[in-house]
Design a protein around this motif. Structure first.
Motif, PDB file in Angstrom:
ATOM      1  N   GLN A  78      97.748  90.092  81.522  1.00 35.48           N
ATOM      2  CA  GLN A  78      97.894  91.438  80.991  1.00 35.48           C
ATOM      3  C   GLN A  78      99.339  91.838  80.724  1.00 35.48           C
ATOM      4  O   GLN A  78      99.586  92.959  80.313  1.00 35.48           O
ATOM      5  CB  GLN A  78      97.260  92.457  81.946  1.00 35.48           C
ATOM      6  N   GLN A  79     100.286  90.972  80.987  1.00 32.71           N
ATOM      7  CA  GLN A  79     101.679  91.314  80.712  1.00 32.71           C
ATOM      8  C   GLN A  79     102.323  90.188  79.911  1.00 32.71           C
ATOM      9  O   GLN A  79     102.052  89.008  80.142  1.00 32.71           O
ATOM     10  CB  GLN A  79     102.444  91.556  82.017  1.00 32.71           C
ATOM     11  N   PRO A  80     103.183  90.538  78.966  1.00 32.95           N
ATOM     12  CA  PRO A  80     103.898  89.502  78.211  1.00 32.95           C
ATOM     13  C   PRO A  80     104.850  88.744  79.125  1.00 32.95           C
ATOM     14  O   PRO A  80     105.310  89.252  80.147  1.00 32.95           O
ATOM     15  CB  PRO A  80     104.661  90.307  77.150  1.00 32.95           C
ATOM     16  N   GLY A  81     105.152  87.513  78.756  1.00 34.99           N
ATOM     17  CA  GLY A  81     106.089  86.705  79.519  1.00 34.99           C
ATOM     18  C   GLY A  81     105.548  85.315  79.776  1.00 34.99           C
ATOM     19  O   GLY A  81     104.502  84.917  79.249  1.00 34.99           O
ATOM     20  N   GLN A  82     106.288  84.558  80.607  1.00 37.27           N
ATOM     21  CA  GLN A  82     105.910  83.175  80.877  1.00 37.27           C
ATOM     22  C   GLN A  82     105.042  83.088  82.132  1.00 37.27           C
ATOM     23  O   GLN A  82     105.336  83.696  83.165  1.00 37.27           O
ATOM     24  CB  GLN A  82     107.142  82.295  81.056  1.00 37.27           C
ATOM     25  N   TYR A  83     103.980  82.291  82.037  1.00 42.09           N
ATOM     26  CA  TYR A  83     103.055  82.042  83.142  1.00 42.09           C
ATOM     27  C   TYR A  83     103.134  80.567  83.526  1.00 42.09           C
ATOM     28  O   TYR A  83     103.389  79.699  82.682  1.00 42.09           O
ATOM     29  CB  TYR A  83     101.620  82.377  82.741  1.00 42.09           C
ATOM     30  N   GLN A  84     102.903  80.307  84.816  1.00 40.68           N
ATOM     31  CA  GLN A  84     102.809  78.938  85.306  1.00 40.68           C
ATOM     32  C   GLN A  84     101.407  78.722  85.880  1.00 40.68           C
ATOM     33  O   GLN A  84     100.929  79.535  86.671  1.00 40.68           O
ATOM     34  CB  GLN A  84     103.847  78.671  86.395  1.00 40.68           C
ATOM     35  N   LEU A  85     100.767  77.643  85.476  1.00 39.03           N
ATOM     36  CA  LEU A  85      99.422  77.327  85.946  1.00 39.03           C
ATOM     37  C   LEU A  85      99.427  75.948  86.582  1.00 39.03           C
ATOM     38  O   LEU A  85     100.121  75.030  86.119  1.00 39.03           O
ATOM     39  CB  LEU A  85      98.412  77.347  84.792  1.00 39.03           C
ATOM     40  N   GLY A 145      81.802  64.604  87.173  1.00 36.25           N
ATOM     41  CA  GLY A 145      82.462  65.119  85.981  1.00 36.25           C
ATOM     42  C   GLY A 145      82.501  66.624  85.908  1.00 36.25           C
ATOM     43  O   GLY A 145      82.632  67.185  84.818  1.00 36.25           O
ATOM     44  N   ARG A 146      82.430  67.307  87.041  1.00 36.54           N
ATOM     45  CA  ARG A 146      82.407  68.766  87.053  1.00 36.54           C
ATOM     46  C   ARG A 146      83.832  69.298  86.995  1.00 36.54           C
ATOM     47  O   ARG A 146      84.513  69.418  88.010  1.00 36.54           O
ATOM     48  CB  ARG A 146      81.702  69.272  88.310  1.00 36.54           C
ATOM     49  N   LEU A 147      84.283  69.652  85.801  1.00 33.55           N
ATOM     50  CA  LEU A 147      85.659  70.104  85.617  1.00 33.55           C
ATOM     51  C   LEU A 147      85.776  71.605  85.390  1.00 33.55           C
ATOM     52  O   LEU A 147      86.885  72.130  85.414  1.00 33.55           O
ATOM     53  CB  LEU A 147      86.295  69.378  84.422  1.00 33.55           C
ATOM     54  N   HIS A 148      84.691  72.297  85.150  1.00 28.53           N
ATOM     55  CA  HIS A 148      84.793  73.732  84.886  1.00 28.53           C
ATOM     56  C   HIS A 148      84.934  74.493  86.202  1.00 28.53           C
ATOM     57  O   HIS A 148      84.239  74.193  87.171  1.00 28.53           O
ATOM     58  CB  HIS A 148      83.562  74.231  84.134  1.00 28.53           C
ATOM     59  N   PRO A 149      85.829  75.484  86.261  1.00 31.07           N
ATOM     60  CA  PRO A 149      85.975  76.271  87.502  1.00 31.07           C
ATOM     61  C   PRO A 149      84.682  76.911  87.972  1.00 31.07           C
ATOM     62  O   PRO A 149      84.525  77.191  89.168  1.00 31.07           O
ATOM     63  CB  PRO A 149      87.016  77.334  87.119  1.00 31.07           C
ATOM     64  N   ASN A 150      83.728  77.144  87.056  1.00 33.97           N
ATOM     65  CA  ASN A 150      82.440  77.715  87.460  1.00 33.97           C
ATOM     66  C   ASN A 150      81.741  76.881  88.519  1.00 33.97           C
ATOM     67  O   ASN A 150      80.974  77.402  89.335  1.00 33.97           O
ATOM     68  CB  ASN A 150      81.506  77.822  86.255  1.00 33.97           C
ATOM     69  N   ASP A 151      81.964  75.563  88.498  1.00 43.39           N
ATOM     70  CA  ASP A 151      81.230  74.668  89.385  1.00 43.39           C
ATOM     71  C   ASP A 151      81.887  74.511  90.746  1.00 43.39           C
ATOM     72  O   ASP A 151      81.324  73.872  91.634  1.00 43.39           O
ATOM     73  CB  ASP A 151      81.079  73.292  88.730  1.00 43.39           C
ATOM     74  N   GLY A 152      83.092  75.052  90.920  1.00 42.54           N
ATOM     75  CA  GLY A 152      83.707  75.091  92.232  1.00 42.54           C
ATOM     76  C   GLY A 152      84.497  73.877  92.650  1.00 42.54           C
ATOM     77  O   GLY A 152      84.951  73.818  93.794  1.00 42.54           O
ATOM     78  N   PHE A 153      84.672  72.893  91.759  1.00 47.51           N
ATOM     79  CA  PHE A 153      85.425  71.700  92.127  1.00 47.51           C
ATOM     80  C   PHE A 153      86.842  71.701  91.552  1.00 47.51           C
ATOM     81  O   PHE A 153      87.653  70.864  91.921  1.00 47.51           O
ATOM     82  CB  PHE A 153      84.686  70.438  91.664  1.00 47.51           C
ATOM     83  N   VAL A 154      87.120  72.612  90.648  1.00 45.24           N
ATOM     84  CA  VAL A 154      88.457  72.768  90.086  1.00 45.24           C
ATOM     85  C   VAL A 154      88.927  74.191  90.349  1.00 45.24           C
ATOM     86  O   VAL A 154      88.228  75.155  90.037  1.00 45.24           O
ATOM     87  CB  VAL A 154      88.487  72.468  88.573  1.00 45.24           C
ATOM     88  N   THR A 155      90.103  74.315  90.945  1.00 42.92           N
ATOM     89  CA  THR A 155      90.709  75.615  91.228  1.00 42.92           C
ATOM     90  C   THR A 155      92.015  75.716  90.447  1.00 42.92           C
ATOM     91  O   THR A 155      92.823  74.789  90.461  1.00 42.92           O
ATOM     92  CB  THR A 155      90.988  75.770  92.735  1.00 42.92           C
ATOM     93  N   VAL A 156      92.205  76.840  89.767  1.00 43.68           N
ATOM     94  CA  VAL A 156      93.403  77.054  88.953  1.00 43.68           C
ATOM     95  C   VAL A 156      94.209  78.198  89.549  1.00 43.68           C
ATOM     96  O   VAL A 156      93.684  79.305  89.734  1.00 43.68           O
ATOM     97  CB  VAL A 156      93.038  77.372  87.492  1.00 43.68           C
ATOM     98  N   ALA A 157      95.473  77.925  89.882  1.00 42.19           N
ATOM     99  CA  ALA A 157      96.394  78.957  90.356  1.00 42.19           C
ATOM    100  C   ALA A 157      97.251  79.425  89.197  1.00 42.19           C
ATOM    101  O   ALA A 157      97.685  78.619  88.365  1.00 42.19           O
ATOM    102  CB  ALA A 157      97.268  78.410  91.482  1.00 42.19           C
TER     103      ALA A 157
END
Length: 739
Positions: free
Chosen positions: A542-549, A480-492
């Motif tokens: 740090q900049q206004p606009g649309q982001y994709q994750l 159940g390790r979902l936090h990026p701190n734990d290294g099993f979830v990577t967010v681009a």
């Protein structure tokens, strides 16, 4: 001794040429080097070099070409160093001895006055060897960290004639592909180790630092000989010398009371202020704190120095999670100590190597099948049908790094390995969202989803909700390790300008205990909230606009589950107050660190705290003021442990009155549709209840938990989510009544 700490012993005769270095070269060399950077001979050959060249020539006449792997038993491997003035070379030869990798590599340094600066590195990955009774000659094409024309490298080593067969001096010759020589120099043998690092280890009273483990105490693979391993001995087997720096200090913990737990802010403060060998430069020196326990159960260790310009200089292990005198406990301690120091050498977890620079190939089953110090014991899972898990890992683990990890430790470019050099996992930020392509086949039975507000105010901390659900209601078991701190979830994250970066948390914690979660019809999904607005690369929005994750989850069986693309928009500031608040909240790394740590009273973060105080003083009614309130409320809610320069533990006690006031306002602002997200609100209310209890108000504490259930009831959350919220409320009440 570190080459950076002893510049007087370093010397050499080559350096990358600038345009004014071209004078004195032959016309052929000038034509070759026009507009390029080149390693060139800048001083005439010394008499000892001339004599050695004559001896080498005589020995070469007797040499017979052999494959590089037949250079075994020549006893020429180790570290060599040039002598003289000007540019210096550290040469590493790796063709015999334990687990030879058939490579040579080196680092260039430039001496100017009393200073020494790093210039660049090279490695030769494919060698040809010629061996005689008196000489080993190694040749190959090098890969350099800077542009060169003379990429051909030839190393000739006189074999030792003493009883220990210590290697003699080595000559190194660079030349162009056409055979034109450019630079040569003489290196003396320094050490059988490829690199040396100093380890300073302090421990908190009540902890017992690990000493050694006899690998024959418990069952191990037949191919792994029984031996006594300490942390230095484990690294020595990898060719790395770990020197214990001075006598270890004991940090008194008597004033800590019942709360001997260390949080991220306290570890960060300890690292910045109390590593006696620490300098704000890259050095072969590292600090390890043997602390009692972490604020979160199950965390065995953490490499907490993963932010700022000079990273990877400190780590901690948590004794309460790994303590014990029995062989199994001693074995676990050895693995944890070696694992955390591995992060300081810039080694990633086994399943994360493809995020390194350059990307490394993953081992079996997406890296989870690696038999390595850098894998998690309970997550070990070779390709099916081979068994996995803790017992399978220890039955097969030979107490060593993998070959690819050895390549990094022994031959990685200088800045990629040295503490304080390149950031942890450098290069992982330069990826594309398409890196996480949908798998061609997905039988994992799991689905990953990113969710958040669709719009954020400029300067607002971006928090995303990570949801892992089952698509197979018969049930799926995973961690159940979902936090990026734990290294099993990577967010681009793709920015409005088109740049794609990977979110990299400032601290790397190793929560490597068994943490299984069953997802089924009764509990089809689990959730985690993650602040991804600030990390090791600074602020990401740090900049206004649309982001994709887009996110990727590494499951227990090696499956890589990819989310859909989540879009969010950062709005432009509409008023002068919007601009001022955003500036105060994002003007420095200290504010980002405070948001990540959820508050800290560390002196090193004082200016960040002043900026957040200014938001509350001047813009108390601004919608974004809820976030500084939350940070301040959390920060003063806990006792703060501070290591003094005299290595004494000073406790700054919590300010419960201020904490209750700040957190209460956060709850008021977030009970409806504004304020912090739901998961964060639950975290705030549980902390508020504990602070009320700490202040002597247990009845009010239980009321806060009842209010939490009522607030979320009004938000019409899903039944299984409400069931978890009620369960959390009851657990918190029980915890409060036990105090």
């Amino acid at each position: 001794m570190s080459i950076m700490s002893d510049p007087t012993t370093l010397d050499g005769m080559v350096r990358p040429a600038k345009r004014n270095d071209l004078e004195g070269l032959t016309p052929t060399h000038r034509a070759e080097q026009s507009g390029a950077t080149e390693a060139v001979l800048v001083e005439p050959e010394a008499e000892d070099m001339v004599q050695l060249r004559a001896r080498v020539a005589r020995l070469e006449a007797q040499a017979l070409p052999r494959p590089a792997d037949q250079a075994a038993a020549t006893m020429v491997s180790g570290r060599f160093r040039s002598t003289g003035a000007g540019t210096q070379l550290e040469l590493r030869v790796d063709v015999d001895g334990p687990r030879p990798l058939m490579r040579i590599s080196g680092d260039f340094f430039q001496t100017s006055g009393a200073t020494t600066n790093y210039v660049g590195s090279f490695v030769v990955e494919t060698l040809t060897a010629a061996v005689t009774e008196g000489l080993v000659k190694l040749t190959g094409r090098g890969r350099f960290s800077f542009p060169v024309l003379s990429s051909h490298v030839e190393v000739s080593i006189v074999r030792g004639t003493d009883v220990a067969h210590t290697p003699g001096e080595a000559t190194v010759q660079f030349s162009t592909d056409g055979g034109s020589p450019s630079a040569s120099y003489l290196c003396a043998f320094v050490s059988p180790h490829f690199r040396s690092v100093q380890l300073e280890q302090d421990s908190v009273t009540g902890t017992v630092p690990f000493v050694s483990y006899d690998t024959g105490s418990l069952a191990q693979p037949p191919s792994s000989p029984a031996r006594v391993l300490s942390v230095p001995a484990a690294y020595a087997e990898a060719g790395i010398e770990v020197q214990i720096a001075g006598a270890p200090d004991v940090v008194p913990a008597g004033a800590a009371g019942a709360d001997a737990r260390w949080n991220d802010a306290e570890l960060h403060n300890a690292m910045v202020n109390h590593f006696s060998l620490w300098r704000d430069v890259p050095r072969w020196q590292v600090w390890q704190l043997v602390a009692s326990s972490y604020v979160e159960d199950g965390v065995r260790g953490i490499m907490f120095d993963a932010g700022g310009a000079f990273q990877r200089q400190g780590c901690a292990v948590f004794h309460d999670a790994i303590k014990g005198e029995d062989p199994a406990s001693q074995r676990a301690q050895l693995r944890t100590y070696v694992h955390e120091l591995g992060h300081a050498f810039n080694l990633l977890h086994s399943w994360q190597k493809d995020l390194a620079e350059p990307p490394q190939p993953l081992g079996p089953n997406g890296g989870l099948g690696d038999l390595s110090w850098m894998n998690y014991v309970q997550n070990f899972q070779p390709p099916p049908p081979a068994p996995g898990g803790t017992a399978a890992y220890w039955a097969a683990f030979p107490f060593q790094f993998t070959d690819s990890e050895l390549v990094h430790l022994r031959h990685g470019f200088h800045r990629d390995v040295i503490m304080g050099g390149n950031p942890f996992g450098v290069g992982a930020a330069e990826v594309d969202v398409d890196l996480f392509d949908d798998p061609v086949v997905d039988n994992s039975g799991l689905a990953l989803e990113l969710r958040s507000n669709r719009t954020f105010r400029f300067g607002e901390p971006v928090v995303v909700e990570i949801k892992l659900a089952t698509t197979d209601l018969r049930g799926r078991s995973t961690h159940g390790r979902l936090h990026p701190n734990d290294g099993f979830v990577t967010v681009a994250i793709r920015t409005p300008s088109g740049e794609t970066r990977t979110y990299r948390p400032p601290l790397i914690r190793c929560a490597d205990h068994e943490h299984r979660t069953v997802l089924d019809a009764d509990r089809p999904a689990i959730y985690e909230s993650a602040y991804v607005g600030y990390g090791k690369d600074g602020f990401y929005f740090q900049q206004p606009g649309q982001y994709q994750l887009r996110a990727q989850y590494n499951a227990s069986d090696g499956s890589r589950v990819v989310s859909g693309i989540h879009r969010l928009t950062v709005r432009r500031p509409l008023t002068e107050a919007d601009e001022d608040v955003a500036e105060l909240m994002m003007s420095g790394d200290e504010q980002g660190t405070l948001f990540y740590l959820l508050g800290s009273r560390a002196e090193s973060l004082e200016s960040g705290n002043r900026a957040l105080d200014q938001v509350l003083d001047q813009y108390a009614e601004h919608p974004l003021a809820v976030y500084p309130r939350m940070v301040k409320g959390f920060g003063v809610s806990r006792d703060f442990k501070d290591l003094t320069p005299g290595k004494e533990l000073r406790i700054r006690h919590a300010n419960t009155e201020e904490s209750i006031g700040q957190l209460g306002k956060v709850v008021e602002s977030s009970a409806g549709d504004e304020g912090v997200d739901n998961i964060t609100l639950g975290q705030v209310m549980r902390r508020l209840a504990r602070v009320e209890a700490k202040a002597g108000n247990p009845q009010r504490a239980t009321q806060v938990m009842d209010e939490m259930v009522e607030i979320f009831d009004r938000k019409n959350l899903k039944p299984h989510v409400m069931r978890d919220i009620r369960s959390e409320a009851e657990r918190t009440k029980e915890e409060i009544t036990r105090r």
